[in-house]
Write a protein that holds these residues in place. Sequence first.
Motif, PDB file in Angstrom:
ATOM      1  N   ASP A  54       1.006  -1.219   0.240  1.00  0.00           N
ATOM      2  CA  ASP A  54       0.088   0.050  -0.094  1.00  0.00           C
ATOM      3  C   ASP A  54       0.876   1.199   0.032  1.00  0.00           C
ATOM      4  OD1 ASP A  54      -2.369  -1.606   0.036  1.00  0.00           O
ATOM      5  OD2 ASP A  54      -2.744  -1.399   2.126  1.00  0.00           O
ATOM      6  N   ALA A  55       2.117   1.153   0.306  1.00  0.00           N
ATOM      7  CA  ALA A  55       3.112   2.340   0.438  1.00  0.00           C
ATOM      8  C   ALA A  55       3.076   2.824  -1.006  1.00  0.00           C
ATOM      9  CB  ALA A  55       4.199   2.022   0.982  1.00  0.00           C
ATOM     10  N   ARG A  56       3.104   1.891  -2.084  1.00  0.00           N
ATOM     11  CA  ARG A  56       2.954   2.403  -3.478  1.00  0.00           C
ATOM     12  C   ARG A  56       1.803   3.186  -3.972  1.00  0.00           C
ATOM     13  NH1 ARG A  56       3.072  -2.448  -6.653  1.00  0.00           N
ATOM     14  NH2 ARG A  56       1.624  -3.044  -4.990  1.00  0.00           N
ATOM     15  N   ALA A  57       0.763   2.686  -3.390  1.00  0.00           N
ATOM     16  CA  ALA A  57      -0.456   3.500  -3.546  1.00  0.00           C
ATOM     17  C   ALA A  57      -0.669   4.906  -2.817  1.00  0.00           C
ATOM     18  CB  ALA A  57      -1.775   2.545  -3.085  1.00  0.00           C
ATOM     19  N   ARG A  58       0.015   4.752  -1.767  1.00  0.00           N
ATOM     20  CA  ARG A  58       0.090   6.133  -1.013  1.00  0.00           C
ATOM     21  C   ARG A  58       1.106   7.076  -1.719  1.00  0.00           C
ATOM     22  NH1 ARG A  58      -0.039   2.609   3.448  1.00  0.00           N
ATOM     23  NH2 ARG A  58       2.378   2.841   3.773  1.00  0.00           N
ATOM     24  N   LEU A  59       2.047   6.819  -2.530  1.00  0.00           N
ATOM     25  CA  LEU A  59       2.909   7.553  -3.140  1.00  0.00           C
ATOM     26  C   LEU A  59       2.129   8.153  -4.483  1.00  0.00           C
ATOM     27  CD1 LEU A  59       5.445   8.797  -4.274  1.00  0.00           C
ATOM     28  CD2 LEU A  59       6.017   6.719  -5.277  1.00  0.00           C
ATOM     29  N   GLY A  60       1.211   7.201  -5.152  1.00  0.00           N
ATOM     30  CA  GLY A  60       0.483   7.581  -6.184  1.00  0.00           C
ATOM     31  C   GLY A  60      -0.451   8.780  -5.788  1.00  0.00           C
ATOM     32  N   ASP A  61      -1.122   8.559  -4.508  1.00  0.00           N
ATOM     33  CA  ASP A  61      -1.856   9.638  -4.077  1.00  0.00           C
ATOM     34  C   ASP A  61      -1.210  11.070  -3.926  1.00  0.00           C
ATOM     35  OD1 ASP A  61      -4.071   7.645  -4.007  1.00  0.00           O
ATOM     36  OD2 ASP A  61      -3.829   7.626  -1.951  1.00  0.00           O
ATOM     37  N   ALA A  62       0.048  10.861  -3.277  1.00  0.00           N
ATOM     38  CA  ALA A  62       0.977  12.316  -3.335  1.00  0.00           C
ATOM     39  C   ALA A  62       1.038  12.687  -4.443  1.00  0.00           C
ATOM     40  CB  ALA A  62       2.116  11.426  -2.337  1.00  0.00           C
ATOM     41  N   LEU A  63       1.514  12.005  -5.435  1.00  0.00           N
ATOM     42  CA  LEU A  63       1.878  12.190  -6.833  1.00  0.00           C
ATOM     43  C   LEU A  63       0.726  13.096  -7.467  1.00  0.00           C
ATOM     44  CD1 LEU A  63       3.695   9.252  -8.565  1.00  0.00           C
ATOM     45  CD2 LEU A  63       4.777  11.568  -7.683  1.00  0.00           C
ATOM     46  N   VAL A  64      -0.539  12.702  -7.166  1.00  0.00           N
ATOM     47  CA  VAL A  64      -1.643  13.161  -7.793  1.00  0.00           C
ATOM     48  C   VAL A  64      -1.929  14.544  -6.944  1.00  0.00           C
ATOM     49  CG1 VAL A  64      -4.383  13.145  -7.807  1.00  0.00           C
ATOM     50  CG2 VAL A  64      -2.821  11.138  -8.723  1.00  0.00           C
ATOM     51  N   ALA A  65      -1.776  14.614  -5.777  1.00  0.00           N
ATOM     52  CA  ALA A  65      -1.941  15.782  -4.901  1.00  0.00           C
ATOM     53  C   ALA A  65      -0.904  16.762  -5.428  1.00  0.00           C
ATOM     54  CB  ALA A  65      -1.828  15.540  -3.552  1.00  0.00           C
ATOM     55  N   ALA A  66       0.267  16.425  -5.776  1.00  0.00           N
ATOM     56  CA  ALA A  66       1.380  17.456  -6.307  1.00  0.00           C
ATOM     57  C   ALA A  66       1.140  18.051  -7.503  1.00  0.00           C
ATOM     58  CB  ALA A  66       2.662  16.632  -6.101  1.00  0.00           C
ATOM     59  N   SER A  67       0.404  17.116  -8.536  1.00  0.00           N
ATOM     60  CA  SER A  67       0.175  17.458  -9.862  1.00  0.00           C
ATOM     61  C   SER A  67      -1.095  18.371  -9.936  1.00  0.00           C
ATOM     62  CB  SER A  67      -0.195  16.262 -10.445  1.00  0.00           C
ATOM     63  OG  SER A  67      -1.178  15.478 -10.426  1.00  0.00           O
ATOM     64  N   GLY A  68      -2.134  18.202  -9.078  1.00  0.00           N
ATOM     65  CA  GLY A  68      -3.257  18.981  -9.194  1.00  0.00           C
ATOM     66  C   GLY A  68      -4.249  18.212 -10.153  1.00  0.00           C
ATOM     67  N   LEU A  69      -3.861  17.490 -10.725  1.00  0.00           N
ATOM     68  CA  LEU A  69      -4.479  16.651 -12.038  1.00  0.00           C
ATOM     69  C   LEU A  69      -5.827  15.952 -11.408  1.00  0.00           C
ATOM     70  CD1 LEU A  69      -1.688  14.656 -13.752  1.00  0.00           C
ATOM     71  CD2 LEU A  69      -2.980  16.912 -14.651  1.00  0.00           C
ATOM     72  N   GLU A  70      -6.931  15.944 -12.186  1.00  0.00           N
ATOM     73  CA  GLU A  70      -8.290  15.192 -12.006  1.00  0.00           C
ATOM     74  C   GLU A  70      -8.607  13.991 -12.954  1.00  0.00           C
ATOM     75  OE1 GLU A  70     -11.004  18.318 -11.255  1.00  0.00           O
ATOM     76  OE2 GLU A  70      -9.910  19.189  -9.738  1.00  0.00           O
ATOM     77  N   GLY A  71      -9.439  13.303 -12.785  1.00  0.00           N
ATOM     78  CA  GLY A  71     -10.123  12.357 -13.678  1.00  0.00           C
ATOM     79  C   GLY A  71      -9.191  11.417 -13.980  1.00  0.00           C
ATOM     80  N   ALA A  72      -9.111  11.119 -15.292  1.00  0.00           N
ATOM     81  CA  ALA A  72      -8.481   9.788 -15.976  1.00  0.00           C
ATOM     82  C   ALA A  72      -6.827  10.338 -15.836  1.00  0.00           C
ATOM     83  CB  ALA A  72      -8.857   9.722 -17.392  1.00  0.00           C
ATOM     84  N   ALA A  73      -6.503  11.667 -16.085  1.00  0.00           N
ATOM     85  CA  ALA A  73      -5.090  11.983 -16.059  1.00  0.00           C
ATOM     86  C   ALA A  73      -4.445  11.460 -14.528  1.00  0.00           C
ATOM     87  CB  ALA A  73      -4.741  13.336 -16.181  1.00  0.00           C
ATOM     88  N   ALA A  74      -5.347  11.879 -13.640  1.00  0.00           N
ATOM     89  CA  ALA A  74      -5.021  11.685 -11.999  1.00  0.00           C
ATOM     90  C   ALA A  74      -4.985  10.078 -11.995  1.00  0.00           C
ATOM     91  CB  ALA A  74      -5.901  12.334 -11.037  1.00  0.00           C
ATOM     92  N   ASP A  75      -5.894   9.380 -12.237  1.00  0.00           N
ATOM     93  CA  ASP A  75      -5.762   7.986 -12.310  1.00  0.00           C
ATOM     94  C   ASP A  75      -4.563   7.337 -12.891  1.00  0.00           C
ATOM     95  OD1 ASP A  75      -8.306   8.214 -10.919  1.00  0.00           O
ATOM     96  OD2 ASP A  75      -9.345   7.449 -12.692  1.00  0.00           O
ATOM     97  N   LYS A  76      -4.218   7.873 -14.134  1.00  0.00           N
ATOM     98  CA  LYS A  76      -2.989   7.289 -14.677  1.00  0.00           C
ATOM     99  C   LYS A  76      -1.765   7.534 -13.834  1.00  0.00           C
ATOM    100  CE  LYS A  76      -0.591   7.524 -19.156  1.00  0.00           C
ATOM    101  NZ  LYS A  76      -0.443   8.070 -20.566  1.00  0.00           N
ATOM    102  N   LEU A  77      -1.726   8.942 -13.394  1.00  0.00           N
ATOM    103  CA  LEU A  77      -0.530   9.202 -12.558  1.00  0.00           C
ATOM    104  C   LEU A  77      -0.449   8.311 -11.457  1.00  0.00           C
ATOM    105  CD1 LEU A  77       1.973  10.849 -12.120  1.00  0.00           C
ATOM    106  CD2 LEU A  77       0.462  12.614 -11.029  1.00  0.00           C
ATOM    107  N   ALA A  78      -1.567   8.055 -10.501  1.00  0.00           N
ATOM    108  CA  ALA A  78      -1.532   7.439  -9.253  1.00  0.00           C
ATOM    109  C   ALA A  78      -1.198   6.149  -9.568  1.00  0.00           C
ATOM    110  CB  ALA A  78      -3.246   7.500  -8.827  1.00  0.00           C
ATOM    111  N   ALA A  79      -1.433   5.434 -10.844  1.00  0.00           N
ATOM    112  CA  ALA A  79      -1.106   4.077 -11.006  1.00  0.00           C
ATOM    113  C   ALA A  79       0.400   3.740 -11.286  1.00  0.00           C
ATOM    114  CB  ALA A  79      -1.753   3.492 -12.157  1.00  0.00           C
TER     115      ALA A  79
END
Length: 183
Positions: A54-79
């Motif tokens: 799960d630490a990898r998923a939490r990193l994905g969440d942090a990347l999304v928060a840092a990016s400000g992306l939403e939607g499909a682009a955020a999902d791609k970055l989180a993965a």
Amino acid sequence: MGRVRDAVLARRSRPKVTDAAPSDAELALLLDAASRVADHAALAPWRVIALRGDARARLGDALVAASGLEGAAADKLAAKPLRAPLLLAIVAAPRPHPKVPEWEQEACAAGVAHLLELLLDDAGWGVMWRTGPYTRHAEVARSHGLGDHERLMGWLYVGGRIEAERPPRRATEPAAARLIVLD
């Protein structure tokens, strides 16, 4: 010529890996070898953080928060951190020293990362050093628990090799073209 040279010439970045990953004990042995990197004043100005599960998923969440992306682009970055079962965050942890500037201490941390990448490859693991635009973002630093003086250098994505998928050696100009000799 030599085993080290052969290992260096055989190394390839492996962007796709299986779900297998080295154990913590194997990582400790490899990191012990990587710690022999050139280190002015023996400061050991680095550390490595292993992210599994799960630490990898939490990193994905942090990347999304840092990016400000939403939607499909955020999902791609989180993965993205889920591409490998193990991520090794390489952290520069410079210390005040009158003879060793911070840039040199960051170079030491980068040296540890490169040696560790070579050692993992030589041990049969698939590995690729990844960075990105959010590597030094405060949100990503918080997700790793970094101190104010520490800087994330990137992650080694590590997993089992897919032998049928041996990436070709990238084409580059001959290294000799980059050698300048001054007499």
